[in-house]
Scaffold this active site. Structure first.
Site, short mmCIF file in Angstrom:
data_model
loop_
_atom_site.label_atom_id
_atom_site.label_comp_id
_atom_site.label_asym_id
_atom_site.label_seq_id
_atom_site.Cartn_x
_atom_site.Cartn_y
_atom_site.Cartn_z
N CYS A 111 0.51 -1.34 -0.25
CA CYS A 111 0.03 0.16 -0.15
C CYS A 111 0.75 1.11 0.18
O CYS A 111 0.43 2.19 -0.38
CB CYS A 111 -1.18 -0.28 1.14
SG CYS A 111 -0.18 -0.06 2.63
N HIS A 672 -1.16 1.91 6.89
CA HIS A 672 -1.68 1.58 6.10
C HIS A 672 -1.83 2.56 5.22
O HIS A 672 -2.06 3.78 6.03
CB HIS A 672 -2.95 1.05 5.93
CG HIS A 672 -3.92 1.12 5.41
ND1 HIS A 672 -3.21 0.24 3.91
CD2 HIS A 672 -5.53 1.29 3.97
CE1 HIS A 672 -4.52 0.39 2.99
NE2 HIS A 672 -5.68 1.16 2.96
#
Length: 747
Positions: A111, A672
């Site tokens: 990510c 994230h």
């Protein structure tokens, strides 16, 4: 592949001529992107990447098959589909969406890569550079610092697919390999920008250039020289778009020598104002046995001492700091007992800190006081594995105690009754039927416990990480203390009658290992309260023993005031003193010095990348700063930070608008990454979360997760907007902004 043409070439002809000939033979427009493959004797195909070399250099021989490949409308190459072994579904083939609104598949903790790529993909002038195929003429296949065009071509493939409007999401397989060493969006951006620059560097042979000090010359002259020297070795679309110039000033603290240099930069890594306060959670254990331990949340100076922690707690409890002792409790034992002058930085946020109330006359280190503090552990006897053996194991349990004992009562009998009183909240006294039939007596006529030595926090008796032992706290192989079991040789032997528990001298780890006793200096005794399982089950209330209450302050949260982005930039340009690990060599003193250093912004690039330094690393701690940084969407004005004499007629040269944000959610070990980006064609903001893409409003962009900010200078936005007006033709080459002369040069 079933249609071939034959053509003749000289060995000195270029591969580019072969490509143009193939385009003519197959009636392919020069505006369409094509590439060549050659079939080897083994039957495999190899890319002819560098079309500028001759047929001889490319080792092409007569009769070889050359294949021309044309890029598909969706940005992919037919050969990629063949190697993938799968074809798009009818729904995917018929999909038409907004160019640039395309997700990226997460290939397993990638990510961070997806976030960086989405930010870069939404830099308008860089994306146009690849969409218009300007990169093809600038691929540098011989740069030893580059990757022979691999990164540039891989990024071009990604941009063309993302901006074809024919994909909901794409798989960035190549970039997982190219950027596999990075795990952070800012790190990957740095790697990617450097890789693109070297793959697209217009300088084919870098000359040696020395960095020149100002030596008293005017800043303008030195800055022009520095930028020209930089461009002699580095000239690419990345330099045109992202590079600016610092002014660096170093001052020697001894001789006062001043060194001024001008250095190029690709992004700004700006610090966040760090709070000088710290929130710590502790448990306060009162001398009053009726009171449960209290959990407190205290605000203390980050660079404070243990005494500051005690003073903060005193405001909540009314107990004087002089009546407190601070300990780190780990695995039912004292990992460390602190001195008041020790630094708070040695305590980590995850440590279990207990603060004990002790007698005001107590001291664990001084023998001159009337009371002493004795560390108390709780242990339970457990049957040995060999049931024919009379030996038992001993397991630590519960929270240890620090107990003040008058010196004139240092006998086993007195200590037993003092401890029985301290444990009275969760230890039940025997009923009259169970009452013990006499006090315990010392074998040697009731002698007192010997006076303790000096073992306060930080002494050799404190268990370090290697001494702490297993978390179970089992002292395997220990004999169960009996009525006549001795302590260390200098302790009197004693007999015990029927008591709830027995007392045993132990070392700081809670075991009876004699090697840990220092008999020559009469080391501070650690006392263990040993329970038989049946007695513990009958008289010891584990639920009550583990109970605690929360003080009102636990609900208090130290709110971090938001900071403005301009404050971070101002902090970046603040003078600082170099650290001991990174001194400066003064050419005048001829030695390394802890000089003062100041960075100033001289010129800024077309697209300014600002990295917020949210990850803080010190000798004792690592943390992520979740401070809210307020940053403007439009009209970020840098005129107050740029020290170069400004052009008053062109204020747009110092004003920037936000175009993308890389976000990081989570902590140091996990997290994230996502992206907010403004589409260059529609002007609409979108949220990119790997495969998922959704529209957002501008008031959703600012958050504590903002990590890397992309700003575009307003004059660049105006120029790009003008070029997209109806009737405007695209110039043959992109204009490059020269930050030194502030003029537009055509490459």
């Amino acid at each position: 592949m079933d249609k071939t043409h034959t053509a003749e070439f000289s060995q000195t002809d270029s591969i580019d001529l072969v490509l143009r000939t193939a385009q003519d033979q197959f009636v392919v427009s020069p505006q369409e992107e094509t590439r060549l493959w050659v079939k080897n004797a083994e039957g495999s195909f190899e890319r002819l990447c560098n079309t500028r070399v001759s047929l001889r250099t490319a080792s092409l021989k007569s009769g070889q098959l050359v294949v021309m490949e044309t890029r598909s409308k969706d940005g992919t190459w037919p050969s990629q589909q063949t190697r993938a072994g799968s074809s798009a579904t009818k729904e995917e083939e018929e999909f038409h969406g907004q160019p640039g609104i395309c997700g990226l598949t997460n290939l397993g903790n990638t990510c961070f890569m997806n976030s960086a790529l989405q930010c870069l993909s939404n830099v308008p002038q860089l994306t146009e550079y690849f969409l218009k195929n300007r990169y093809l003429d600038e691929l540098n296949f011989c740069n030893p610092l580059g990757m022979k065009g691999e990164i540039a071509e891989a990024y071009a493939d990604l941009v063309k697919q993302a901006w074809s409007g024919r994909h909901r999401s794409i798989v960035p397989n190549v970039f997982k390999f190219l950027g596999y060493q990075q795990h952070d969006s800012q790190e990957l951006l740095s790697f990617l920008l450097d890789g693109l620059h070297e793959d697209l560097n217009r300088v084919k042979k870098k000359e040696y250039v020395e960095q020149c000090d100002a030596a008293g010359r005017p800043d303008q002259e030195v800055a022009v020289e520095a930028w020209q020297n930089h461009k002699r070795r580095n000239d690419s679309v990345i330099v045109d778009t992202f590079h600016g110039l610092f002014k660096s000033t170093l001052v020697c603290p001894d001789c006062g020598n001043v060194s001024v240099t001008f250095d190029p930069f690709c992004y700004l890594s700006v610090p966040l104002p760090v709070s000088h306060k710290r929130v710590m959670e502790v448990f306060f254990v009162s001398m009053d046995p009726r009171r449960k331990p209290e959990q407190h949340r205290l605000v203390v100076p980050k660079k404070g001492k243990i005494s500051d922690l005690c003073m903060a707690l005193a405001k909540h409890t009314g107990v004087s700091p002089e009546r407190m002792m601070v300990a780190d409790v780990f695995s039912h034992r004292f990992y460390k007992i602190f001195q008041l002058d020790e630094s708070l930085s040695t305590i980590l946020d995850r440590d279990d800190i207990f603060i004990y109330e002790v007698s005001g006359r107590s001291s664990i280190t001084e023998n001159t006081r009337e009371d002493v503090v004795i560390p108390i552990y709780l242990r339970e006897r457990t049957p040995a594995r060999d049931y024919n053996s009379s030996y038992y194991g001993l397991m630590l349990f519960g929270h240890p105690l620090l107990v003040s004992v008058p010196r004139d009562r240092l006998s086993w009998d007195a200590l037993y009754h003092i401890l029985l009183y301290r444990l009275s909240r969760y230890v039940t006294r025997p009923s009259s039927d169970d009452e013990d039939d006499g006090d315990e007596k010392d074998v040697e006529g009731g002698k007192n416990i010997p006076k303790p030595g000096n073992v306060a926090g930080g002494s050799s008796q404190d268990p370090g990480p290697e001494q702490a032992g297993p978390s179970s706290g089992v002292a395997s192989g220990s004999r169960a203390p009996t009525d006549s079991s001795p302590g260390p040789s200098h302790w009197p032997q004693r007999t015990r009658r029927k008591h709830l528990f027995t007392l045993q001298t132990v070392n700081s780890n809670g075991t009876s290992d004699r090697s840990n006793f220092n008999e020559d200096t009469q080391a501070q005794p650690y006392i263990a309260i040993d329970w038989d399982p049946e007695m513990k089950k009958r008289y010891y209330d584990e639920v009550e023993a583990e109970g605690y209450v929360k003080h009102d302050c636990v609900g208090y949260v130290l709110k971090k005031a938001p900071v403005r982005l301009q404050e971070c930039i101002e902090l970046f340009t603040t003078m600082e003193t170099l650290e001991k690990e990174n001194p400066w060599y003064c050419p005048n003193c001829k030695q390394h010095q802890l000089a003062t250093k100041k960075l100033d912004l001289w010129t800024l690039p077309e697209t300014l990348i600002i990295h917020l330094k949210r990850f803080s690393y010190t000798k004792f701690s690592r943390e992520k700063l979740d401070t809210l940084v307020e940053f403007p969407i439009r009209d970020l004005d840098f005129s107050e930070f740029v020290i170069k004499p400004q052009d008053e007629s062109a204020p747009e040269l110092y004003k920037y608008d936000l175009i993308a944000v890389s976000n990081h959610y989570g902590g140091l070990r996990d997290g994230h990454y996502t992206t907010f980006a403004c589409n260059k064609d529609s002007g609409q903001w979108h949220y990119f979360d790997d495969n998922s893409v959704s529209p957002v409003t501008e008031n959703q962009i600012e958050s504590k997760a903002a990590y890397v900010l992309f700003y575009q200078r307003q004059d660049v936005a105006s120029r790009l907007k003008t070029k997209t007006q109806p009737g405007q033709s695209d110039p043959p080459a992109p204009p490059a902004y020269d930050p030194i002369s502030e003029s537009m040069d055509v490459n």
